[in-house]
Design a protein around this motif. Structure first.
Motif, PDB file in Angstrom:
ATOM      1  N   ASP A  54     103.944  82.233  -2.976  1.00  0.00           N
ATOM      2  CA  ASP A  54     103.756  83.169  -4.083  1.00  0.00           C
ATOM      3  C   ASP A  54     104.407  82.651  -5.365  1.00  0.00           C
ATOM      4  N   ASP A  55     105.571  82.007  -5.224  1.00  0.00           N
ATOM      5  CA  ASP A  55     106.232  81.429  -6.391  1.00  0.00           C
ATOM      6  C   ASP A  55     105.375  80.325  -7.009  1.00  0.00           C
ATOM      7  N   VAL A  56     104.791  79.489  -6.166  1.00  0.00           N
ATOM      8  CA  VAL A  56     103.953  78.396  -6.657  1.00  0.00           C
ATOM      9  C   VAL A  56     102.749  78.951  -7.402  1.00  0.00           C
ATOM     10  N   GLU A  57     102.141  80.012  -6.884  1.00  0.00           N
ATOM     11  CA  GLU A  57     100.979  80.607  -7.550  1.00  0.00           C
ATOM     12  C   GLU A  57     101.377  81.218  -8.889  1.00  0.00           C
ATOM     13  N   ARG A  58     102.540  81.834  -8.947  1.00  0.00           N
ATOM     14  CA  ARG A  58     103.009  82.377 -10.226  1.00  0.00           C
ATOM     15  C   ARG A  58     103.238  81.269 -11.236  1.00  0.00           C
ATOM     16  N   LEU A  59     103.843  80.157 -10.793  1.00  0.00           N
ATOM     17  CA  LEU A  59     104.054  79.025 -11.689  1.00  0.00           C
ATOM     18  C   LEU A  59     102.724  78.479 -12.196  1.00  0.00           C
ATOM     19  N   LYS A  60     101.755  78.334 -11.304  1.00  0.00           N
ATOM     20  CA  LYS A  60     100.451  77.807 -11.705  1.00  0.00           C
ATOM     21  C   LYS A  60      99.756  78.746 -12.701  1.00  0.00           C
ATOM     22  N   ARG A  61      99.958  80.049 -12.541  1.00  0.00           N
ATOM     23  CA  ARG A  61      99.383  80.997 -13.504  1.00  0.00           C
ATOM     24  C   ARG A  61      99.981  80.772 -14.890  1.00  0.00           C
ATOM     25  N   LEU A  62     101.295  80.576 -14.944  1.00  0.00           N
ATOM     26  CA  LEU A  62     101.934  80.296 -16.226  1.00  0.00           C
ATOM     27  C   LEU A  62     101.427  78.980 -16.815  1.00  0.00           C
ATOM     28  N   GLN A  63     101.301  77.962 -15.971  1.00  0.00           N
ATOM     29  CA  GLN A  63     100.829  76.664 -16.447  1.00  0.00           C
ATOM     30  C   GLN A  63      99.403  76.760 -16.987  1.00  0.00           C
ATOM     31  N   ARG A  64      98.554  77.521 -16.283  1.00  0.00           N
ATOM     32  CA  ARG A  64      97.170  77.661 -16.763  1.00  0.00           C
ATOM     33  C   ARG A  64      97.136  78.310 -18.143  1.00  0.00           C
ATOM     34  N   GLY A  65      97.996  79.303 -18.358  1.00  0.00           N
ATOM     35  CA  GLY A  65      98.031  79.952 -19.666  1.00  0.00           C
ATOM     36  C   GLY A  65      98.453  79.000 -20.769  1.00  0.00           C
ATOM     37  N   ILE A  66      99.505  78.211 -20.507  1.00  0.00           N
ATOM     38  CA  ILE A  66      99.967  77.242 -21.507  1.00  0.00           C
ATOM     39  C   ILE A  66      98.894  76.181 -21.749  1.00  0.00           C
ATOM     40  N   HIS A  67      98.264  75.718 -20.664  1.00  0.00           N
ATOM     41  CA  HIS A  67      97.205  74.707 -20.791  1.00  0.00           C
ATOM     42  C   HIS A  67      96.054  75.237 -21.642  1.00  0.00           C
ATOM     43  N   ASP A  68      95.653  76.486 -21.414  1.00  0.00           N
ATOM     44  CA  ASP A  68      94.580  77.081 -22.219  1.00  0.00           C
ATOM     45  C   ASP A  68      94.964  77.127 -23.695  1.00  0.00           C
ATOM     46  N   ASN A  69      96.226  77.458 -23.979  1.00  0.00           N
ATOM     47  CA  ASN A  69      96.676  77.493 -25.373  1.00  0.00           C
ATOM     48  C   ASN A  69      96.644  76.100 -25.998  1.00  0.00           C
ATOM     49  N   PHE A  70      97.031  75.085 -25.221  1.00  0.00           N
ATOM     50  CA  PHE A  70      97.007  73.705 -25.690  1.00  0.00           C
ATOM     51  C   PHE A  70      95.564  73.286 -26.009  1.00  0.00           C
ATOM     52  N   ILE A  71      94.657  73.584 -25.094  1.00  0.00           N
ATOM     53  CA  ILE A  71      93.246  73.233 -25.299  1.00  0.00           C
ATOM     54  C   ILE A  71      92.694  73.908 -26.542  1.00  0.00           C
ATOM     55  N   GLU A  72      93.014  75.174 -26.733  1.00  0.00           N
ATOM     56  CA  GLU A  72      92.541  75.896 -27.919  1.00  0.00           C
ATOM     57  C   GLU A  72      93.063  75.252 -29.196  1.00  0.00           C
ATOM     58  N   HIS A  73      94.329  74.842 -29.173  1.00  0.00           N
ATOM     59  CA  HIS A  73      94.929  74.196 -30.338  1.00  0.00           C
ATOM     60  C   HIS A  73      94.208  72.885 -30.666  1.00  0.00           C
TER      61      HIS A  73
END
Length: 268
Positions: free
Chosen positions: A160-179
């Motif tokens: 569950d911790d790993v999935e939470r971390l991956k959710r955070l990473q996906r959000g940051i990655h999406d922001n990077f891509i948008e930028h």
């Protein structure tokens, strides 16, 4: 008369803002880049009269995504306010957060051998629960809140911790891509999805993909664009007293080790 007029005409100014080092690591006395530490330098870079452009000299392996975004946004706001073009020049490496900074510019140029890209998010750590077990050490943690010990390195990894971390990473990655998309727009070429895997490229490869506008170095390009008489106004983060004396403190040494480890990811 024309010659006299040209001699009297003030030379244009290009401010050079040096963005060297890791971003947001190393502590308050380290050598890293952060938004608060760069605020005054950004103001100074855009302050000169007869300012023709601000050139970003970037040599950074990345670091904190939040600090990368804050610095880039500050530069962009000032550029829009002053209606001044910003041109980035990437040196050894402008990867991850370093490339985020480059995308604050209207144009990006790099050395042939520069490493660029790494449009992704990474989180690394260690699992030490078996080691402390062999040493006979018992881990004791007491929390108010069941999620306060996410990815505790002294406990077995929790799915569950790993999935939470991956959710955070996906959000940051999406922001990077948008930028990147907002900055580079139609200049991006080929399959965009292939650009956002975290891969890295050398200068000409990055140019072919539209991640940069060309191969070039700061001084000769600015002279070619604004004339041989152009004046360079260089701004850089102030070194600490210990750095100026050649004796870095513990925090600076830690920051240097962290930056060295980040650069090693790119073979530097």
């Amino acid at each position: 008369m024309e010659r006299i007029g040209s001699l009297a005409r003030p030379a244009p100014v290009v401010s050079v803002l040096r963005l060297y080092g890791a971003i947001g690591v190393g502590g308050p006395f380290g050598r890293s880049l952060d938004d608060a530490g760069l605020a005054g330098l950004v103001e100074r870079a855009f302050a000169p009269k007869r300012l023709a452009a601000v050139a970003l000299a970037i040599n950074s392996p990345g670091g904190s995504p939040a600090q990368s975004a804050l610095i880039a946004a500050r530069i962009r706001r000032k550029a829009d306010e002053k209606k001044t073009p910003v041109i980035a020049f990437c040196e050894d490496v402008a990867a991850s957060g370093g490339y985020w900074l480059a995308c604050a510019a209207d144009e990006i140029y790099a050395d042939d051998n520069a490493i660029l890209g790494s449009i992704g998010v990474v989180s690394a750590g260690f699992g030490l629960h078996e080691a402390i077990g062999r040493l006979g050490v018992e881990r004791r943690v007491h929390t108010a809140g069941s999620r306060k010990t996410m990815l505790d390195p002294f406990r077995p990894e929790d799915a569950d911790d790993v999935e939470r971390l991956k959710r955070l990473q996906r959000g940051i990655h999406d922001n990077f891509i948008e930028h990147v998309r907002r900055s580079r727009g139609a200049r991006l070429k080929g399959d965009e999805d292939a650009l956002f895997t975290g891969d890295i490229w050398l200068g000409r490869e990055a140019q072919a993909l539209g991640l940069i506008d060309g191969i070039g170095h700061l001084a000769p390009m600015m002279k070619a664009r604004f004339g041989e008489k152009v004046r360079f106004n260089v701004t850089r983060p102030r070194r600490s007293l210990l750095q100026r004396l050649g004796a870095p403190g513990a925090a600076e040494l830690i920051g240097a080790v962290e930056e060295r480890a980040m650069r090693a990811r790119f073979g530097l």
